[in-house]
Design a protein around this motif. Structure first.
Motif, PDB file in Angstrom:
ATOM      1  N   MET A 186      -9.134  -4.476  -5.971  1.00 48.47           N
ATOM      2  CA  MET A 186      -8.918  -4.004  -4.610  1.00 48.47           C
ATOM      3  C   MET A 186      -7.696  -3.104  -4.491  1.00 48.47           C
ATOM      4  SD  MET A 186      -8.726  -6.329  -1.163  1.00 48.47           S
ATOM      5  CE  MET A 186      -8.691  -5.590   0.479  1.00 48.47           C
ATOM      6  N   PHE A 187      -6.553  -3.558  -4.973  1.00 45.41           N
ATOM      7  CA  PHE A 187      -5.304  -2.804  -4.841  1.00 45.41           C
ATOM      8  C   PHE A 187      -4.976  -2.122  -6.162  1.00 45.41           C
ATOM      9  CE2 PHE A 187      -5.147  -6.509  -2.034  1.00 45.41           C
ATOM     10  CZ  PHE A 187      -4.990  -5.894  -0.815  1.00 45.41           C
ATOM     11  N   LYS A 188      -4.610  -0.836  -6.101  1.00 44.59           N
ATOM     12  CA  LYS A 188      -4.363  -0.069  -7.319  1.00 44.59           C
ATOM     13  C   LYS A 188      -2.988   0.581  -7.291  1.00 44.59           C
ATOM     14  CE  LYS A 188      -8.100  -0.441  -9.854  1.00 44.59           C
ATOM     15  NZ  LYS A 188      -8.101  -0.853 -11.263  1.00 44.59           N
ATOM     16  N   GLY A 189      -2.319   0.491  -8.409  1.00 43.43           N
ATOM     17  CA  GLY A 189      -1.009   1.099  -8.554  1.00 43.43           C
ATOM     18  C   GLY A 189      -0.426   0.679  -9.881  1.00 43.43           C
ATOM     19  N   ASN A 190       0.889   0.677  -9.988  1.00 44.38           N
ATOM     20  CA  ASN A 190       1.566   0.295 -11.220  1.00 44.38           C
ATOM     21  C   ASN A 190       2.670  -0.704 -10.923  1.00 44.38           C
ATOM     22  OD1 ASN A 190       0.423   2.154 -13.428  1.00 44.38           O
ATOM     23  ND2 ASN A 190       0.856   3.575 -11.754  1.00 44.38           N
ATOM     24  N   HIS A 191       2.779  -1.697 -11.799  1.00 40.81           N
ATOM     25  CA  HIS A 191       3.885  -2.653 -11.690  1.00 40.81           C
ATOM     26  C   HIS A 191       5.198  -1.989 -12.085  1.00 40.81           C
ATOM     27  CE1 HIS A 191       1.521  -6.167 -10.757  1.00 40.81           C
ATOM     28  NE2 HIS A 191       0.767  -6.010 -11.830  1.00 40.81           N
ATOM     29  N   GLU A 192       5.139  -1.136 -13.104  1.00 39.50           N
ATOM     30  CA  GLU A 192       6.334  -0.459 -13.605  1.00 39.50           C
ATOM     31  C   GLU A 192       5.997   0.998 -13.919  1.00 39.50           C
ATOM     32  OE1 GLU A 192       7.347  -2.669 -17.068  1.00 39.50           O
ATOM     33  OE2 GLU A 192       8.338  -4.285 -15.955  1.00 39.50           O
TER      34      GLU A 192
ATOM     35  N   LEU B 212       3.307   6.077  -2.871  1.00 40.68           N
ATOM     36  CA  LEU B 212       4.432   6.787  -3.463  1.00 40.68           C
ATOM     37  C   LEU B 212       4.323   6.823  -4.982  1.00 40.68           C
ATOM     38  CD1 LEU B 212       7.284   5.252  -1.242  1.00 40.68           C
ATOM     39  CD2 LEU B 212       6.179   7.488  -0.974  1.00 40.68           C
ATOM     40  N   GLY B 213       4.008   5.681  -5.586  1.00 34.35           N
ATOM     41  CA  GLY B 213       3.920   5.622  -7.043  1.00 34.35           C
ATOM     42  C   GLY B 213       2.754   6.412  -7.600  1.00 34.35           C
ATOM     43  N   ASN B 214       1.582   6.251  -6.993  1.00 39.69           N
ATOM     44  CA  ASN B 214       0.403   6.982  -7.472  1.00 39.69           C
ATOM     45  C   ASN B 214       0.565   8.484  -7.260  1.00 39.69           C
ATOM     46  OD1 ASN B 214      -0.596   4.437  -7.951  1.00 39.69           O
ATOM     47  ND2 ASN B 214      -2.180   4.495  -6.387  1.00 39.69           N
ATOM     48  N   GLY B 215       1.162   8.863  -6.124  1.00 42.92           N
ATOM     49  CA  GLY B 215       1.381  10.280  -5.858  1.00 42.92           C
ATOM     50  C   GLY B 215       2.345  10.904  -6.846  1.00 42.92           C
ATOM     51  N   MET B 216       3.446  10.212  -7.142  1.00 47.55           N
ATOM     52  CA  MET B 216       4.407  10.754  -8.105  1.00 47.55           C
ATOM     53  C   MET B 216       3.805  10.829  -9.498  1.00 47.55           C
ATOM     54  SD  MET B 216       7.174  12.136  -8.869  1.00 47.55           S
ATOM     55  CE  MET B 216       8.123  12.031  -7.352  1.00 47.55           C
ATOM     56  N   LEU B 217       3.040   9.817  -9.890  1.00 45.08           N
ATOM     57  CA  LEU B 217       2.408   9.847 -11.209  1.00 45.08           C
ATOM     58  C   LEU B 217       1.437  11.015 -11.307  1.00 45.08           C
ATOM     59  CD1 LEU B 217       2.050   8.538 -13.981  1.00 45.08           C
ATOM     60  CD2 LEU B 217       0.273   7.072 -12.965  1.00 45.08           C
ATOM     61  N   ALA B 218       0.681  11.267 -10.243  1.00 44.82           N
ATOM     62  CA  ALA B 218      -0.254  12.396 -10.248  1.00 44.82           C
ATOM     63  C   ALA B 218       0.490  13.715 -10.425  1.00 44.82           C
ATOM     64  CB  ALA B 218      -1.067  12.413  -8.957  1.00 44.82           C
ATOM     65  N   LEU B 219       1.646  13.864  -9.780  1.00 46.53           N
ATOM     66  CA  LEU B 219       2.443  15.086  -9.924  1.00 46.53           C
ATOM     67  C   LEU B 219       3.025  15.219 -11.331  1.00 46.53           C
ATOM     68  CD1 LEU B 219       4.420  15.202  -6.553  1.00 46.53           C
ATOM     69  CD2 LEU B 219       2.515  16.685  -7.244  1.00 46.53           C
ATOM     70  N   ILE B 220       3.505  14.114 -11.876  1.00 47.54           N
ATOM     71  CA  ILE B 220       4.074  14.153 -13.236  1.00 47.54           C
ATOM     72  C   ILE B 220       3.014  14.583 -14.236  1.00 47.54           C
ATOM     73  CG2 ILE B 220       4.991  12.708 -15.099  1.00 47.54           C
ATOM     74  CD1 ILE B 220       6.514  11.125 -12.951  1.00 47.54           C
ATOM     75  N   ARG B 221       1.792  14.106 -14.041  1.00 46.18           N
ATOM     76  CA  ARG B 221       0.712  14.449 -14.977  1.00 46.18           C
ATOM     77  C   ARG B 221       0.153  15.851 -14.723  1.00 46.18           C
ATOM     78  NH1 ARG B 221       0.043  10.077 -17.981  1.00 46.18           N
ATOM     79  NH2 ARG B 221      -0.127   7.964 -17.120  1.00 46.18           N
TER      80      ARG B 221
ATOM     81  N   THR C 281       0.823  -1.210   0.000  1.00 46.26           N
ATOM     82  CA  THR C 281       0.000   0.000   0.000  1.00 46.26           C
ATOM     83  C   THR C 281       0.858   1.261   0.000  1.00 46.26           C
ATOM     84  OG1 THR C 281      -0.195  -0.203   2.401  1.00 46.26           O
ATOM     85  CG2 THR C 281      -2.009  -1.078   1.083  1.00 46.26           C
ATOM     86  N   THR C 282       1.965   1.250   0.749  1.00 45.98           N
ATOM     87  CA  THR C 282       2.840   2.414   0.757  1.00 45.98           C
ATOM     88  C   THR C 282       3.544   2.570  -0.577  1.00 45.98           C
ATOM     89  OG1 THR C 282       3.170   2.098   3.137  1.00 45.98           O
ATOM     90  CG2 THR C 282       4.674   3.597   2.012  1.00 45.98           C
ATOM     91  N   THR C 283       3.912   1.461  -1.194  1.00 48.17           N
ATOM     92  CA  THR C 283       4.493   1.519  -2.541  1.00 48.17           C
ATOM     93  C   THR C 283       3.570   2.264  -3.494  1.00 48.17           C
ATOM     94  OG1 THR C 283       5.821  -0.497  -2.334  1.00 48.17           O
ATOM     95  CG2 THR C 283       5.123   0.110  -4.553  1.00 48.17           C
ATOM     96  N   HIS C 284       2.292   1.949  -3.440  1.00 49.94           N
ATOM     97  CA  HIS C 284       1.351   2.589  -4.366  1.00 49.94           C
ATOM     98  C   HIS C 284       1.032   4.020  -3.959  1.00 49.94           C
ATOM     99  CE1 HIS C 284       1.268  -1.035  -6.525  1.00 49.94           C
ATOM    100  NE2 HIS C 284       0.484  -1.707  -5.716  1.00 49.94           N
TER     101      HIS C 284
ATOM    102  N   ASP D 280      -5.956   9.162  -5.568  1.00 47.60           N
ATOM    103  CA  ASP D 280      -5.713   7.838  -6.166  1.00 47.60           C
ATOM    104  C   ASP D 280      -5.222   6.882  -5.083  1.00 47.60           C
ATOM    105  OD1 ASP D 280      -5.598   5.941  -8.121  1.00 47.60           O
ATOM    106  OD2 ASP D 280      -3.782   6.696  -9.088  1.00 47.60           O
ATOM    107  N   PRO D 281      -6.136   6.366  -4.252  1.00 46.77           N
ATOM    108  CA  PRO D 281      -5.725   5.544  -3.105  1.00 46.77           C
ATOM    109  C   PRO D 281      -5.137   4.210  -3.522  1.00 46.77           C
ATOM    110  CG  PRO D 281      -8.112   5.488  -3.381  1.00 46.77           C
ATOM    111  CD  PRO D 281      -7.599   6.518  -4.346  1.00 46.77           C
ATOM    112  N   SER D 282      -4.327   3.656  -2.654  1.00 44.85           N
ATOM    113  CA  SER D 282      -3.718   2.348  -2.915  1.00 44.85           C
ATOM    114  C   SER D 282      -4.749   1.235  -2.878  1.00 44.85           C
ATOM    115  CB  SER D 282      -2.631   2.059  -1.868  1.00 44.85           C
ATOM    116  OG  SER D 282      -1.655   3.066  -1.853  1.00 44.85           O
ATOM    117  N   VAL D 283      -5.734   1.365  -2.004  1.00 43.44           N
ATOM    118  CA  VAL D 283      -6.810   0.380  -1.872  1.00 43.44           C
ATOM    119  C   VAL D 283      -8.085   1.016  -2.420  1.00 43.44           C
ATOM    120  CG1 VAL D 283      -8.149  -1.048  -0.286  1.00 43.44           C
ATOM    121  CG2 VAL D 283      -5.711  -0.655   0.142  1.00 43.44           C
ATOM    122  N   TYR D 284      -8.616   0.454  -3.508  1.00 48.33           N
ATOM    123  CA  TYR D 284      -9.799   1.032  -4.145  1.00 48.33           C
ATOM    124  C   TYR D 284     -11.094   0.575  -3.501  1.00 48.33           C
ATOM    125  CZ  TYR D 284      -8.261   3.789  -8.179  1.00 48.33           C
ATOM    126  OH  TYR D 284      -7.776   4.783  -8.983  1.00 48.33           O
ATOM    127  N   VAL D 285     -11.139  -0.649  -3.007  1.00 47.45           N
ATOM    128  CA  VAL D 285     -12.380  -1.153  -2.407  1.00 47.45           C
ATOM    129  C   VAL D 285     -12.076  -1.946  -1.137  1.00 47.45           C
ATOM    130  CG1 VAL D 285     -13.568  -1.316  -4.641  1.00 47.45           C
ATOM    131  CG2 VAL D 285     -12.447  -3.339  -3.693  1.00 47.45           C
TER     132      VAL D 285
END
Length: 396
Positions: free
Chosen positions: A384-390, A245-254, A240-243, A280-285
């Motif tokens: 349930m879990f949302k983020g990016n593999h790469e 960080l990843g979701n937050g950085m992607l949101a900033l890049i966009r 969840t913490t990985t996502h 963009d939460p790490s856990v969607y449901v």
């Protein structure tokens, strides 16, 4: 009358475009009866009610157990992980686990977080092109959890592999291959941590496993539950913490304007992390089951009904969050998000995740002048879990 609609939240089509579907349902049908008898809740107040009213809604532990092969390690995890339990069993676990998340202990993790961030950012800058997930967002929380459990950082690749397999098997959409890999991963995790626990019984320390062992008698936690508690922390904590960080950085890049603002105003970092969790939460449901007949507005829902609670939709409810589809790191009520759940079942590790997010984004914004996508991310395919593999990026 709430007529069942032909949508399947576990389908690939739904998962691929869930935010757009949630946006439509929030406007037209925030309480959605699915054609299999389940209900999907999207509205903020309905989702929060289902999370906090312990008399009317329970975690569907038995439904989760029923999906596992009898006698399997996956079934044992479903019966023994704190996240899936109701009181009084959940209460025993929370009391024991809470000792490891006391404010003093959480703050003691800050120096390790900064040291790990510095080393990871050094490598990112040196390489110029890297994968933000594999080179930063994943190893940072794994390193912190290894610190909390006092286990060798050299073994982190094992935990990354095992926990990823276990989480994939938890998804409602898991196929037989994913379920089998989850079974193997759960068994490997259990055996590894059982060995660590045996050593800590002989030589206790200040780590979470030692804390759980110490609390075992007082809180009536069994030796096996000590292991399941450690597995729950490892799996729930790092992914969840990985996502985050990843979701937050992607949101900033966009949204370069928001990234520029965060660089100029580091004092906004604490609130920015809350906005990333909302946006963009790490856990969607999450899931609940009605323990008695309830109503949501004009919709009657009978006892024993399985509910899918959309945290992602609730976090974009326009009745609570103005212009909800816009990232706004200055949003005054960003912290009202439900990314960590709510009430009695509020995520125990939320203070660690918030601290880790704050330190990570402070250091990333200060040390990296430019970060941009090298190519589009590879999304994680789950309900349930949302983020990016790469997430390949270029940095300066």
């Amino acid at each position: 009358m709430n007529t069942p609609v032909r949508i399947d939240p576990t389908s690939r089509e739904f998962r691929r475009d869930s935010i757009a579907i949630y946006r439509h349902l929030l406007r037209t049908q925030p309480v959605t009866a699915l054609d299999d008898g389940r209900y999907l809740l999207c509205g903020y107040h309905d989702v929060k009610r289902a999370l906090t009213d312990l008399e009317s809604f329970r975690r569907p532990t038995e439904a989760s157990v029923a999906r596992r092969r009898p006698g399997s390690m996956s079934e044992a995890f479903a019966r023994n992980n704190m996240i899936g339990l109701n009181p009084p069993d959940n209460t025993r676990f929370r009391r024991a686990m809470a000792r490891a998340f006391a404010p003093r202990r959480v703050e003691q993790l800050a120096p390790d977080m900064r040291k790990s961030c510095d080393a990871l950012i050094d490598r990112m800058i040196e390489s110029r092109e890297c994968d933000f997930i594999h080179d930063f967002a994943l190893p940072l929380p794994v390193a912190i959890i290894c610190r909390m459990l006092d286990i060798p950082l050299a073994d982190q690749h094992l935990f990354e592999h095992w926990s990823a397999a276990l989480l994939a098997g938890l998804e409602l959409s898991a196929d037989p291959g994913e379920a089998e890999r989850a079974e193997t991963a759960t068994a490997n995790l259990y055996d590894y941590l059982d060995g660590i626990a045996a050593e800590r019984r002989r030589h206790p320390g200040e780590d979470l496993i030692s804390t759980l062992i110490e609390a075992a008698n007082e809180e009536k936690i069994s030796a096996q539950e000590v292991i399941w508690g450690a597995i729950t922390l490892l799996v729930a904590g790092h992914e969840t913490t990985t996502h985050l960080l990843g979701n937050g950085m992607l949101a900033l890049i966009r949204d370069p304007g928001q990234m520029r603002l965060l660089r100029e105003r580091p004092d906004l970092t604490v609130n920015a992390v809350e906005e990333f969790l909302r946006y963009d939460p790490s856990v969607y449901v999450l899931f609940r089951e009605t323990s008695r007949d309830v109503t949501f507005g004009a919709t009657a829902v009978p006892r024993g009904t399985f509910l899918i609670l959309s945290l992602a939709a609730a976090n974009r409810d326009p009745s609570v969050f103005a212009d909800p589809d816009r990232l706004d790191i200055t949003r005054e009520n960003a912290r009202q998000h439900l990314a960590f759940g709510a009430g009695f079942h509020l995520c125990l590790g939320q203070a660690v995740a918030r601290l880790e997010g704050r330190i990570a984004f402070e250091m990333l914004m200060r040390r990296i002048t430019t970060i941009e996508l090298a190519r589009e991310p590879t999304p994680r395919d789950g309900l349930m879990f949302k983020g990016n593999h790469e997430m390949p990026v270029r940095v300066l």
